[in-house]
Design an enzyme around this catalytic site. Structure first.
Site, PDB file in Angstrom:
ATOM      1  N   HIS A 112       9.416  -1.358  27.790  1.00 52.87           N
ATOM      2  CA  HIS A 112       8.291  -2.268  27.578  1.00 52.87           C
ATOM      3  C   HIS A 112       7.625  -2.683  28.881  1.00 52.87           C
ATOM      4  O   HIS A 112       6.817  -3.603  28.910  1.00 52.87           O
ATOM      5  CB  HIS A 112       8.777  -3.491  26.795  1.00 52.87           C
ATOM      6  CG  HIS A 112       9.364  -3.105  25.481  1.00 52.87           C
ATOM      7  ND1 HIS A 112      10.721  -2.984  25.284  1.00 52.87           N
ATOM      8  CD2 HIS A 112       8.783  -2.758  24.319  1.00 52.87           C
ATOM      9  CE1 HIS A 112      10.949  -2.595  24.044  1.00 52.87           C
ATOM     10  NE2 HIS A 112       9.787  -2.452  23.434  1.00 52.87           N
ATOM     11  N   HIS A 158       4.434  -1.696  22.719  1.00 50.98           N
ATOM     12  CA  HIS A 158       3.442  -1.120  21.836  1.00 50.98           C
ATOM     13  C   HIS A 158       2.061  -1.239  22.472  1.00 50.98           C
ATOM     14  O   HIS A 158       1.725  -2.257  23.056  1.00 50.98           O
ATOM     15  CB  HIS A 158       3.524  -1.705  20.432  1.00 50.98           C
ATOM     16  CG  HIS A 158       3.082  -3.134  20.263  1.00 50.98           C
ATOM     17  ND1 HIS A 158       3.845  -4.205  20.679  1.00 50.98           N
ATOM     18  CD2 HIS A 158       1.950  -3.651  19.753  1.00 50.98           C
ATOM     19  CE1 HIS A 158       3.208  -5.321  20.401  1.00 50.98           C
ATOM     20  NE2 HIS A 158       2.065  -5.024  19.832  1.00 50.98           N
ATOM     21  N   GLY A 218       0.649   1.502  16.957  1.00 48.97           N
ATOM     22  CA  GLY A 218      -0.701   1.438  16.420  1.00 48.97           C
ATOM     23  C   GLY A 218      -1.556   2.650  16.729  1.00 48.97           C
ATOM     24  O   GLY A 218      -2.779   2.607  16.609  1.00 48.97           O
ATOM     25  N   MET A 228       4.628   6.294  13.701  1.00 51.91           N
ATOM     26  CA  MET A 228       5.557   6.068  12.607  1.00 51.91           C
ATOM     27  C   MET A 228       4.763   5.884  11.317  1.00 51.91           C
ATOM     28  O   MET A 228       4.703   6.800  10.501  1.00 51.91           O
ATOM     29  CB  MET A 228       6.455   4.855  12.860  1.00 51.91           C
ATOM     30  CG  MET A 228       7.471   4.642  11.746  1.00 51.91           C
ATOM     31  SD  MET A 228       8.714   3.374  12.069  1.00 51.91           S
ATOM     32  CE  MET A 228       7.721   1.924  12.202  1.00 51.91           C
ATOM     33  N   SER A 229       4.149   4.731  11.142  1.00 55.17           N
ATOM     34  CA  SER A 229       3.493   4.401   9.875  1.00 55.17           C
ATOM     35  C   SER A 229       2.495   5.464   9.445  1.00 55.17           C
ATOM     36  O   SER A 229       2.504   5.906   8.291  1.00 55.17           O
ATOM     37  CB  SER A 229       2.786   3.043   9.980  1.00 55.17           C
ATOM     38  OG  SER A 229       3.696   2.040  10.311  1.00 55.17           O
TER      39      SER A 229
END
Length: 190
Positions: free
Chosen positions: A97, A117, A151, A171-172
């Site tokens: 991070h 992210h 995102g 991922m999503s």
């Protein structure tokens, strides 16, 4: 641009193993089996099935002993679990991070970094994204491949073209889209 798929079977609209096959056939460079909610026995069974489909493109997430028991030579770890590279693994990735964490992971022997992210994401609701500057700084800080996560979609991935990254992780988007093969192709052609 390389594409890594991070799994979450709870987001799939179809049979999970069919989705894994689509990711593999579609050309995902890495398929990271996340599935944090499974116990070790359940994860072992699922990892074994996924390994039959993906072979050397499958990365076990965090569960070092399961990877070793199945002979899976790729592992992805959070920085808190990574102290030094284990010679069993061909590839060891580490989630970070910050650029300082990336440097620390590189010095300990990481083969690649996933940093995030980057953009707003439902997976990190309410947590401000770190942005393109963060991933650019992270990529510049190390001499190993860096992948951006968080995102990312085919619409915003072009914004990362000059950031110095090797690829992107999704991922999503890849778990619940209609055609993951098309999305992978679009991203790889950036």
């Amino acid at each position: 641009m390389e594409v890594a798929a991070v799994t979450n079977r709870n987001l799939c609209k179809e049979d999970f193993l069919k989705r894994i096959e689509k990711l593999y056939v579609g050309g995902a460079d890495k398929i990271i089996l996340r599935e944090k909610d499974l116990n070790d026995d359940e994860y072992f069974v699922l990892a074994e099935k996924c390994f039959e489909i993906c072979g050397g493109r499958l990365y076990v997430n965090s569960r070092i002993e399961i990877a070793k028991a199945l002979g899976i030579k790729n592992i992805h770890l959070p920085l808190r679990l990574f102290t030094e590279k284990d010679s069993f693994f061909r590839q060891t990735g580490v989630s970070v991070h910050s650029a300082a964490e990336a440097l620390s992971a590189e010095k300990a022997g990481a083969d690649y970094i996933i940093g995030g992210h980057v953009f707003e994401t439902d997976c990190k609701k309410g947590l401000a994204p770190r942005g393109i500057g963060f991933i650019t700084e992270t990529a510049a800080a190390v001499n190993i491949p860096v992948y951006a996560i968080g995102g990312i979609s085919p619409d915003n991935a072009p914004l990362l073209k000059n950031s110095g990254i090797q690829g992107v992780c999704l991922m999503s988007t890849l778990m619940n889209c209609e055609n993951p093969e098309d999305i992978i192709s679009r991203l790889k052609n950036l």
